[in-house]
Write a protein that holds these residues in place. Structure first.
Motif, short mmCIF file in Angstrom:
data_model
loop_
_atom_site.label_atom_id
_atom_site.label_comp_id
_atom_site.label_asym_id
_atom_site.label_seq_id
_atom_site.Cartn_x
_atom_site.Cartn_y
_atom_site.Cartn_z
N VAL B 278 0.86 -1.19 0.00
CA VAL B 278 0.00 0.00 0.00
C VAL B 278 0.89 1.23 0.00
CG1 VAL B 278 -1.69 1.30 1.36
CG2 VAL B 278 -1.83 -1.20 1.23
N GLN B 279 0.54 2.19 -0.86
CA GLN B 279 1.37 3.40 -0.92
C GLN B 279 0.99 4.37 0.20
OE1 GLN B 279 2.14 5.30 -4.54
NE2 GLN B 279 3.10 3.45 -5.34
N LEU B 280 1.95 4.63 1.05
CA LEU B 280 1.70 5.50 2.20
C LEU B 280 1.99 6.95 1.84
CD1 LEU B 280 0.99 5.38 5.24
CD2 LEU B 280 3.43 5.17 5.70
N HIS B 281 0.94 7.81 1.92
CA HIS B 281 1.14 9.23 1.60
C HIS B 281 1.50 10.03 2.83
CE1 HIS B 281 -0.18 9.12 -2.57
NE2 HIS B 281 -1.04 8.18 -2.18
N ALA B 282 0.86 9.71 3.94
CA ALA B 282 1.16 10.48 5.15
C ALA B 282 0.80 9.66 6.39
CB ALA B 282 0.39 11.79 5.16
N LEU B 283 1.52 9.95 7.46
CA LEU B 283 1.30 9.28 8.74
C LEU B 283 1.39 10.37 9.81
CD1 LEU B 283 0.91 6.42 9.80
CD2 LEU B 283 3.38 6.15 9.86
N VAL B 284 0.23 10.80 10.31
CA VAL B 284 0.23 11.99 11.17
C VAL B 284 -0.18 11.63 12.60
CG1 VAL B 284 -0.56 14.37 11.38
CG2 VAL B 284 -0.58 13.24 9.13
N PRO B 285 0.78 11.64 13.52
CA PRO B 285 0.39 11.41 14.91
C PRO B 285 -0.15 12.70 15.53
CG PRO B 285 2.77 11.59 14.74
CD PRO B 285 2.21 11.89 13.39
N ALA B 286 -1.15 12.58 16.39
CA ALA B 286 -1.69 13.78 17.05
C ALA B 286 -2.22 13.40 18.43
CB ALA B 286 -2.83 14.37 16.23
N HIS B 287 -2.16 14.40 19.34
CA HIS B 287 -2.81 14.18 20.63
C HIS B 287 -4.30 14.18 20.39
CE1 HIS B 287 0.46 14.21 23.41
NE2 HIS B 287 0.99 15.25 22.80
N ARG B 288 -4.99 13.36 21.11
CA ARG B 288 -6.43 13.41 20.96
C ARG B 288 -6.92 14.68 21.63
NH1 ARG B 288 -10.08 8.79 22.22
NH2 ARG B 288 -11.36 10.10 20.90
N ARG B 289 -7.83 15.33 21.00
CA ARG B 289 -8.33 16.58 21.57
C ARG B 289 -9.38 16.28 22.61
NH1 ARG B 289 -10.91 19.73 18.04
NH2 ARG B 289 -10.71 21.46 19.49
N LEU B 290 -9.51 17.24 23.51
CA LEU B 290 -10.46 17.07 24.60
C LEU B 290 -11.86 16.81 24.04
CD1 LEU B 290 -10.87 17.11 27.59
CD2 LEU B 290 -11.14 19.58 27.50
N GLU B 291 -12.13 17.43 22.90
CA GLU B 291 -13.45 17.27 22.29
C GLU B 291 -13.78 15.80 22.03
OE1 GLU B 291 -14.20 19.87 19.08
OE2 GLU B 291 -15.89 18.69 18.34
N ASP B 292 -12.77 15.08 21.52
CA ASP B 292 -13.00 13.67 21.21
C ASP B 292 -13.25 12.88 22.49
OD1 ASP B 292 -12.44 14.32 18.55
OD2 ASP B 292 -10.30 14.22 18.99
N ILE B 293 -12.44 13.20 23.51
CA ILE B 293 -12.60 12.50 24.79
C ILE B 293 -13.98 12.80 25.37
CG2 ILE B 293 -11.71 12.35 27.14
CD1 ILE B 293 -8.98 13.22 25.91
N PHE B 294 -14.36 14.05 25.22
CA PHE B 294 -15.66 14.50 25.72
C PHE B 294 -16.80 13.74 25.03
CE2 PHE B 294 -19.22 17.55 25.24
CZ PHE B 294 -19.49 17.80 26.57
N VAL B 295 -16.74 13.74 23.69
CA VAL B 295 -17.80 13.08 22.92
C VAL B 295 -17.84 11.59 23.27
CG1 VAL B 295 -18.52 12.40 20.60
CG2 VAL B 295 -17.79 14.75 21.05
N GLN B 296 -16.65 10.99 23.35
CA GLN B 296 -16.58 9.58 23.66
C GLN B 296 -17.16 9.30 25.05
OE1 GLN B 296 -12.72 7.79 24.14
NE2 GLN B 296 -13.17 6.34 22.48
N ALA B 297 -16.81 10.16 26.00
CA ALA B 297 -17.28 9.96 27.38
C ALA B 297 -18.80 10.06 27.45
CB ALA B 297 -16.64 10.99 28.30
N ILE B 298 -19.35 11.07 26.78
CA ILE B 298 -20.80 11.29 26.83
C ILE B 298 -21.52 10.15 26.10
CG2 ILE B 298 -22.68 12.86 26.22
CD1 ILE B 298 -20.89 14.14 28.24
N GLU B 299 -20.96 9.78 24.92
CA GLU B 299 -21.62 8.72 24.16
C GLU B 299 -21.50 7.38 24.87
OE1 GLU B 299 -19.91 8.96 20.30
OE2 GLU B 299 -21.41 10.38 19.59
N GLY B 300 -20.34 7.15 25.47
CA GLY B 300 -20.13 5.91 26.23
C GLY B 300 -21.15 5.80 27.34
N GLU B 301 -21.40 6.94 27.96
CA GLU B 301 -22.36 6.98 29.06
C GLU B 301 -23.77 6.69 28.55
OE1 GLU B 301 -23.33 8.18 33.13
OE2 GLU B 301 -21.76 7.16 32.06
N ALA B 302 -24.07 7.27 27.37
CA ALA B 302 -25.42 7.11 26.81
C ALA B 302 -25.63 5.68 26.31
CB ALA B 302 -25.63 8.10 25.66
N GLY B 303 -24.56 5.07 25.76
CA GLY B 303 -24.71 3.78 25.13
C GLY B 303 -24.67 2.64 26.07
#
Lengths: 286, 303
Positions: B278-303
């Motif tokens: 597979v041709q790799l064009h980019a590999l971008v590491p990033a810190h997860r943003r609080l928003e993602d943690i927030f959404v995950q936490a709320i959805e996890g709670e709901a689900g």
């Protein structure tokens, strides 16, 4: 200490808001009408009584009655003002959220209640005193009549406004402004009606009617206080008229001095309503 | 030192609505504490309990080790309600002066602090205008000024930037940072993740009246990393390899976002791409943003 800061702010508010200007204009209008009406009526009465033997006596009685009527209207005006200026003092601050910012400061909830009460009480007392003096001055210049014991009457009329102020403060701690206002006017009207029933009952010698009147007076003592005040505004001639002939009832007025238990009851009633207001306000979520 | 401590705080309103289920929090001195949650999560109820405006149905709450609402407590804190309102016939300066009197500041200090805080919130020019004539944003600013006037040790802010424009928001953030620098504890209610992310050191995510995630912001964010993988074509084989390395957050024909536990994943992804052609064009590491943690936490709670 903090209650005094709130009281000061309440005074400042009364001075700065248009409400006070409105009250002043209304009051000046009332005094003017009273003075002009008195001059016109007195002229007619003099013309009619001229020549008759009882002229002097008749004019004196007429003057006293008119002054009594003036005070009766002033008392009503002061009572309504007490309700008007304080009806949204607490509930308005709760509705707007002002109370959140206010109570964030180092003061107790009771400071808010006491401070506002003190502020409005000062305004009302000042109003009743100034208006009473003005009314007496006008009556004196026009008719030469002076009430026999005006200070006692003014004191009792101030107490009328304090009864209503305390009730309005109490209502404001748990009722929305509109409900509080409607409730107060109903009570105020009930007091007036109770007073009429009691006065008529006394004239008709109906114990039932008198008892109904007394129960209403216990529920809301604003009218019985006024009737007590009226005693101090009437000269002996009118009081005698009421006492001697059974049909000679003067409506809205009393021929007997206030009873000490009634006065004590009224003071306790006022303080009790204020204390209850503090207790209710302390417990509620804001 | 603990400034705010609550244990299993519960609030059921008269109409039967459960505003707080069971809230346990601890806020230490000089922390900037972000209290984060969707609207209706119980944030305002919580702050009202801390202010002694609302009595909890059950549980315990202490501010500076004392019951909230005690004048001794309130003298040491400043509070900006969500929708700041005050007697609008006062001018901004008069409001602050009154506020200072209530806080017990003497005349000289009052005058100095009134001027300082007016400048701090950018209202020096509107100081002598009646609050009636203030815009919503200006009302919020004067509210912030009265909360800071007496130099409190603890400041509670309920959605402080909700009425402000982007510039105003930035100014409030700067003020919060400045407070932090002065050792002031800040309790910040917000549903704006970016705001919390930029200024807070501790975060609690609350949903339906209970804390679903909490901890130091750095730890919350650092614990999880994200890896964006851009390739010419995501084959089934390649995708299967990626799923072995982390959990797939989003995937399309040419791009996959992975949540990974550590930094070791990137070389493994590159290796897999090479092995599978597979041709790799980019590999971008990033810190997860609080928003993602927030959404995950709320959805996890709901689900």
């Amino acid at each position: 200490m903090n209650a005094l800061l709130i009281a000061r702010l309440t005074l400042k508010e009364a001075a700065r808001k248009r409400l006070l200007l409105l009250v002043v204009i209304g009051s000046v209008l009332f005094l003017t009408l009273f003075g002009v009406g008195l001059i016109l009526l007195l002229g007619q009465v003099r013309a009619q009584m001229a020549g008759s033997g009882a002229g002097r006596q008749g004019i004196a009685v007429f003057s006293a009655m008119m002054t009594l009527m003036g005070f009766y209207m002033l008392n009503t005006l002061a009572g309504l003002s007490a309700v008007f200026i304080s009806v949204n003092a607490i509930s308005g601050d709760i509705d707007s959220g002002t109370v959140h910012a206010l109570l964030a400061h180092p003061l107790r909830r009771r400071d808010v209640i006491l401070g506002k009460w003190l502020g409005y009480a000062s305004v009302l007392a000042l109003y009743v005193v100034v208006m009473s003096l003005a009314l007496m001055a006008i009556a004196y210049f026009v008719t030469d009549f002076l009430p026999p014991a005006p200070l006692a009457a003014i004191g009792l009329m101030v107490l009328v406004t304090l009864v209503l102020l305390s009730l309005s403060t109490l209502g404001g701690t748990f009722l929305p402004t509109l409900a509080n206002g409607v409730g107060l006017f109903l009570l105020y009207g009930l007091a007036w009606l109770g007073g009429m029933v009691e006065t008529l009952g006394a004239a008709l010698r109906s114990d039932t009617m008198v008892h109904i009147g007394i129960v209403v007076s216990l529920l809301i003592p604003s009218d019985v206080l006024w009737r007590s005040a009226s005693f101090y505004l009437q000269p002996a001639a009118i009081l005698a008229m009421q006492n001697v002939s059974t049909g000679g009832v003067v409506p809205f007025a009393s021929a007997t001095p206030p009873a000490a238990p009634m006065l004590i009851y009224t003071v306790l009633y006022t303080l009790g309503a204020l204390g209850l207001a503090i207790a209710v306000f302390n417990r509620r979520d804001l | 030192m603990t400034v705010i401590a609550t244990q299993q705080l519960r609030k059921v309103y008269g109409n039967g609505k459960v505003a707080l289920e069971s809230l346990s929090l601890e806020v230490g001195r000089a922390e900037v504490f972000g209290f984060l949650g969707p609207n209706g999560a119980g944030k305002t109820t919580a702050i009202k309990i801390l202010m002694g405006l609302v009595a909890p149905t059950a549980g315990s709450v202490k501010v500076f080790g004392l019951p909230p609402g005690d004048p001794a407590v309130k003298g040491r804190l400043g509070f900006l309600p969500e929708h700041f309102r005050f007697y609008d016939w006062l001018t901004g300066r008069e409001l602050l002066d009154f506020s200072g009197r209530l806080a017990g500041l003497d005349a000289a200090r009052r005058r100095r602090r009134v001027d300082e805080t007016l400048r701090l919130v950018g209202l020096a020019e509107a100081a002598d205008v009646h609050i009636r004539g203030y815009s919503k944003g200006m009302q919020q600013r004067i509210g912030l000024a009265q909360a800071l006037l007496h130099e409190p040790e603890l400041v509670l802010l309920d959605e402080p930037t909700s009425a402000l424009d982007p510039l105003g928001r930035r100014e409030v953030r700067d003020i919060i940072r400045r407070l932090k620098g002065e050792g002031v504890t800040v309790f910040l209610n917000s549903h704006l993740l970016s705001e919390v992310e930029l200024v807070c050191d501790e975060v609690a995510i609350v949903d339906r009246g209970r804390v679903v995630r909490s901890g130091p912001l750095a730890a919350l964010v650092a614990g999880e990393r994200e890896l964006r993988v851009l390739v010419d074509h995501v084959t089934d084989e390649f995708r299967a390899r990626l799923e072995g390395l982390g959990s797939v957050l989003t995937a399309s024909d040419t791009e996959v976002t992975l949540a990974v536990a550590d930094g070791e994943a990137a070389p493994l992804v590159a290796q897999a791409a090479v092995e599978l052609g597979v041709q790799l064009h980019a590999l971008v590491p990033a810190h997860r943003r609080l928003e993602d943690i927030f959404v995950q936490a709320i959805e996890g709670e709901a689900g």
